[in-house]
Scaffold this motif. Structure first.
Motif: not given
Length: 454
Positions: A116-123, A128-140, A311-315
């Motif tokens: 519920x808190x990881x952001x920004x997703x691009x980091x 973690x050294x991987x490639x995303x297939x689907x990457x999405x951020x959803x609203x509540x 990124x770390x501070x805002x997380x």
């Protein structure tokens, strides 16, 4: 351990020096932890706690002999910068977060990472050294606006507030933070949680508040409890805090953004109606461990220092804010008290950023209190249990509408199939009369019957 200056070494370098001084090879070190565990089982030892220091040394030996990259040993001859008597501290730190998750990626073909808190997703793919297939951020999906995020950039006297090193200890800044705390303590029902960037700053600002008489003013409205590095003291403070919230007295819990309270404790319902984040929780940038990690991320993953620190501070700020909203029937106020949040709001999770109105992104203390009062009045209005389901639950009418739309799509698809089959057969038959029979085969009849049935 007899050196008088700071030393940083990679595991291979450390093992080379170890072999030079003690003649211990790398291979037996790799199995230290496993052999110690086997020995404990064989001897059937019951008082395992007595051997905890030995287990830590064995674990250290195994790790340092297993990993050549991603770890670093830092030897500091003094406990602190001001200490004069040598008391060496050996840090063995992991710089690469990808090491921990790599076995998961190797074992499973599909991995889903959610939070519920990881952001920004691009980091995260970079770190973690991987490639995303689907990457999405959803609203509540909420039936009402049940949380109020706001950014407070200045005090009642219109002076900017911030915990940056240049201004954090100025009396005007400390007083404005104290007034903000006092005003929200007056209007917040039950529990209120306040987060500071560090234990050191929390101690200094509490001391200054005591001298200004601010704590005495807060005490008129709520009990004041403080988180400490000691686990038992913090547990007792939490228990007292919950008791005060339940019996109507109300309480303010002063804690640290990177402490136990910020990540492992939920403040649902009456236990947390307001969360106040004083300052941006940046890491201590003079830490040698942090400097080593920043250098590793820059050289290995091309991540810039400022990008990671921000990124770390805002997380961690998002972790703190999320403590007060733990369900659809919960509500709370989220206050980000630092002028720097204005520039960093895009790095907040999507569900918080979307709820943060432009009118609430640059407030003074008085404006924030006024907005909070209106929000609390709205939350006090009657709200039916069935309305708390929000828009994520379908009613029978919604389900019927969905079925009708699905049937309509199926009819359209069948018509296209029938028309397509007829045109194909007509194009391949010279006798027009013979083409009449092209529609009478079994497949077309079944399709027509299915269409009539709908």
């Amino acid at each position: 351990m007899k050196v008088r200056q700071v030393i940083s070494e990679t595991p291979p370098s450390f093992l080379a020096h170890l072999k030079e001084y003690t003649f211990i090879e790398k291979k037996p070190l790799r199995f230290c932890a496993e052999r110690l565990a086997s020995l404990v089982r064989t001897l059937e030892l019951t008082n395992i706690e007595d051997y905890q220091p030995l287990r830590e040394v064995a674990t250290f030996a195994t790790l340092v002999a297993t990993y050549e990259k991603g770890f670093l040993l830092i030897l500091e001859p003094f406990e602190s910068d001001t200490a004069e008597v040598p008391n060496p501290v050996l840090h063995f730190t992991c710089l690469d977060a990808a090491i921990a998750i790599k076995p998961v990626f190797e074992r499973f073909s599909s991995v889903i990472i959610t939070s519920g808190t990881i952001s920004p997703l691009e980091m995260y793919p970079k770190m973690l050294d991987f490639t995303t297939v689907v990457q999405e951020s959803y609203s509540m999906t909420l039936a009402r606006r049940s949380f109020l995020p706001m950014i407070v950039t200045r005090g009642s006297d219109q002076a900017s507030i911030s915990t940056s090193f240049q201004v954090r200890n100025e009396p005007s800044v400390v007083r404005n933070y104290g007034n903000l705390l006092t005003e929200f303590a007056k209007i917040t029902p039950d529990g209120m949680v306040v987060f500071f960037p560090s234990y050191l700053y929390m101690e200094s600002i509490i001391s200054m508040w005591q001298g200004m008489g601010i704590l005495d003013e807060v005490w008129k409205y709520k009990l004041i409890l403080v988180e400490t590095p000691d686990a038992q003291e913090t547990s007792l403070a939490l228990e007292t805090y919950r008791t005060a919230c339940c019996n109507g007295r109300g309480a303010v819990l002063l804690c640290v953004a990177r402490g136990k309270v910020s990540e492992g404790i939920d403040f649902d319902h009456q236990y947390g109606r307001t969360v106040l984040s004083i300052g941006v929780p940046f890491q201590y940038t003079e830490s040698r461990i942090l400097k080593a990690r920043l250098e590793f991320l820059r050289e290995t993953y091309r991540i810039r220092e400022n990008d990671f620190l921000s990124f770390d501070a805002m997380r961690h700020a998002a972790q703190c804010l999320g403590r007060v909203l733990r369900g659809k029937d919960d509500y709370g106020i989220m206050v980000l008290a630092d002028r720097r949040y204005q520039k960093k709001r895009s790095q907040l999770p999507k569900w918080i950023n979307q709820a943060l109105l432009e009118a609430d992104a640059n407030l003074s203390t008085d404006m924030a209190v006024s907005s909070a009062k209106k929000f609390l009045r709205d939350m006090a209005q009657p709200f039916h249990a069935r309305d708390q389901e929000g828009i994520s639950t379908w009613s029978p009418a919604d389900l019927k509408k969905h079925q009708e739309e699905a049937d309509q799509d199926r009819i359209t698809e069948l018509r296209e199939q029938i028309n397509g089959a007829g045109m194909t057969r007509y194009a391949g038959i010279e006798d027009p009369q013979a083409s009449q029979g092209a529609y009478d085969d079994d497949d077309t009849e079944i399709a027509m019957m299915e269409l009539d049935g709908m």
